[in-house]
Structure formats: structure tokens, C-alpha cells
Write a protein that holds these residues in place. Structure first.
Motif: not given
Length: 280
Positions: A60-61, A116-122, A133-140, A146-147
Motif C-alpha cells: 500500500t505504501t 491537491t495530490p497530498s489531500e487526495r492521498l490522505a 495516519f502514521q503510515e500516510i505521514g511516512q509517504i507524505l 499534520a497528515t
């Protein structure tokens, strides 16, 4: 985890549908989603699989990062954004594509395009797939807090956006009526199916040409119909449209529609031969 190639392939295949769904929601293109999932597989076989504790999370990451990179590339080079998948409308759509289209809907994809790309990903990873959110934050490259803020901002945008009608029976009937009127050169019939403020975007070899207004769009459609020998109904990334053909069978254009309240509100026509040839 086994490092036996066949075993690894079986574990990846068990994740493929979910990964494809993640990528499609991120990218809005079946072709791009397939490419991203295939790249994730290539990266997996290059890894020491025994060092991966959570295969589903790792994949997923990877898919999230690849999708994010592609979204950012589109923003930087919008002219290169062509991922339409063409499915003949008079033949059964692949089950897999139909399931994805039903699950996401064209309407939601249109809304997601406003993020935005970051918003769409989150938003996609957290709200649709419950990724922490911790895993999503690692991608961003962001902290979990903040995520969360990015996802919250995306959620507010999605809720505040009016979603256009999806491609149901009425949608298809409106598109079919436009197609028949265009072939017949029937100006009055064209006006009846066009929203007064309809927007026509024509993608030509020389760039984009935009026309706004039912009268102007109807006049253009009637003139353009003289070059068309026939139409082939298709789905363009799940959205009803058609391919226009010349008398010799070569494609003249690909057309996609947006419909709201029984009228066509937007038409996107691709006439650039290079981009027509690139359609899947």
C-alpha cells in the motif's frame, strides 16, 4: 515470509485487487492504476521479502508513493495527462472495471480531482482504506498530526463540492440523443439536450479550444457532424461517450460527456491523432 517466487506471486495476487482499487481512486485511470500496480510488483521482487513484516502495508505504501508521484507529475505537466480507458458500450465491460466504476463512481472522481495530490492521498488512504495516519505521514513526509489536518481539509472540500450525476440510464439516454441529433444535423434537437452554459473543450494538435454556450456548441456539433460517417458508443473511464468514425473506419474523435439534470453540461472532444492513438 517465504522468499519462494511462486509463493510471493500468490501473496501479491491476493493483494492485487485492493492495490488496483487504491491506485484507481488516486489516479482516476484504469491504465495508470494497472501500471502502478505492476511497478509495485517489480519493486517487490527486487526486495528481500523475508524482511517485510507486513506485506499488505508495504505494498500500500509503495502504491501510494507511486500514485502520489504521478499525480504531482500531472500537475507539473498537465498536457501529458491522458489515461482514458475505452470500453465498447455494446459489449459487456470487464467485471473488474465495472466493480471499480460502481464502487467509486465518476462523480467522486470528479470531486477528487479538485484536491491537491497530498489531500487526495490522505483522503483516499484514510477515509476509503482506513490506513493509519502514521503510515500516510511516512509517504507524505509529514507528522501524523499534520497528515490528519491534510485529510480533514480534503474531507471538507469533498463535502462542500456538488457531485455531478453518475452515468445511469438517463445519463446514457441524454448522450444517445445528442449523438443522434449531431449525426442528423438537427440544431433544435441539439439545443434540447444541451445546458445553456454547456462547456465544450476540443483537444486538437494545436492545443485546447474552449467554447461556452448551447447555441455555439450546437452549431459546432452540426458542422462537425458532416465529417462523421458513424458513431461507436463507448465508455471512457466509465463515462458514456462515443468514438466518431470517418467513412474509411478511421477514428475522427473521442468524445466524453458530463450530464446534470437531464442536460449535457460539458463535452470533451479529443481530435489530436497522436492522443487518439494513445487511447487504451
Amino acid at each position: 515470509m517465504t522468499d519462494e517466487p511462486s509463493g510471493l506471486a500468490e501473496m501479491f495476487e491476493a493483494q492485487r485487487d485492493r492495490l488496483r482499487a487504491v491506485a484507481y481512486r488516486m489516479l482516476g485511470s484504469h491504465a495508470d492504476a494497472e501500471d502502478v500496480v505492476q511497478e509495485a510488483w517489480i519493486r517487490l521482487v527486487r526486495q528481500d521479502a523475508t524482511a517485510i513484516d507486513n506485506l499488505a502495508g508495504w505494498l500500500t505504501t509503495v502504491v501510494g508513493r507511486l500514485s502520489l508521484d504521478l499525480l504531482r507529475s500531472r500537475r507539473a505537466h498537465p498536457e501529458s495527462e491522458y489515461g482514458l480507458v475505452v470500453t465498447p458500450a455494446d459489449e459487456p465491460a470487464p467485471d473488474e472495471q465495472a466493480l471499480l466504476a460502481d464502487a467509486v463512481g465518476v462523480a467522486l472522481l470528479v470531486v477528487l480531482d479538485s484536491l491537491t495530490p497530498s489531500e487526495r492521498l490522505a483522503f483516499v488512504l484514510h477515509d476509503m482504506f482506513a490506513v493509519p495516519f502514521q503510515e500516510i505521514g511516512q509517504i507524505l513526509g509529514k507528522s501524523p498530526d499534520a497528515t490528519k489536518m491534510i485529510a480533514s481539509r480534503a474531507r471538507r472540500k469533498v463535502r462542500a463540492t456538488d457531485r455531478p450525476a453518475g452515468p445511469g440510464r438517463e445519463y446514457r439516454q441524454v448522450v444517445a440523443a445528442f449523438r443522434a441529433a449531431a449525426l442528423a444535423g438537427d440544431f433544435e434537437a441539439l439545443l434540447r439536450v444541451l445546458d445553456p452554459n454547456v462547456k465544450l473543450t476540443v483537444d486538437t494538435p494545436d492545443g485546447m479550444i474552449v467554447t461556452i454556450g448551447a447555441t455555439e456548441v450546437a452549431a459546432g456539433a452540426r458542422r462537425f457532424s458532416g465529417e462523421v460517417a458513424s458513431h461507436r458508443p463507448v465508455l471512457l473511464d466509465g463515462r458514456p461517450g462515443h468514438i466518431s468514425l470517418r467513412a474509411d473506419g478511421t477514428p475522427l474523435s473521442a468524445v466524453a460527456f458530463e450530464v446534470a439534470e437531464g442536460r449535457i453540461t460539458a463535452i470533451h472532444i479529443i481530435t489530436d491523432p497522436a492522443k487518439l492513438a494513445a487511447l487504451h
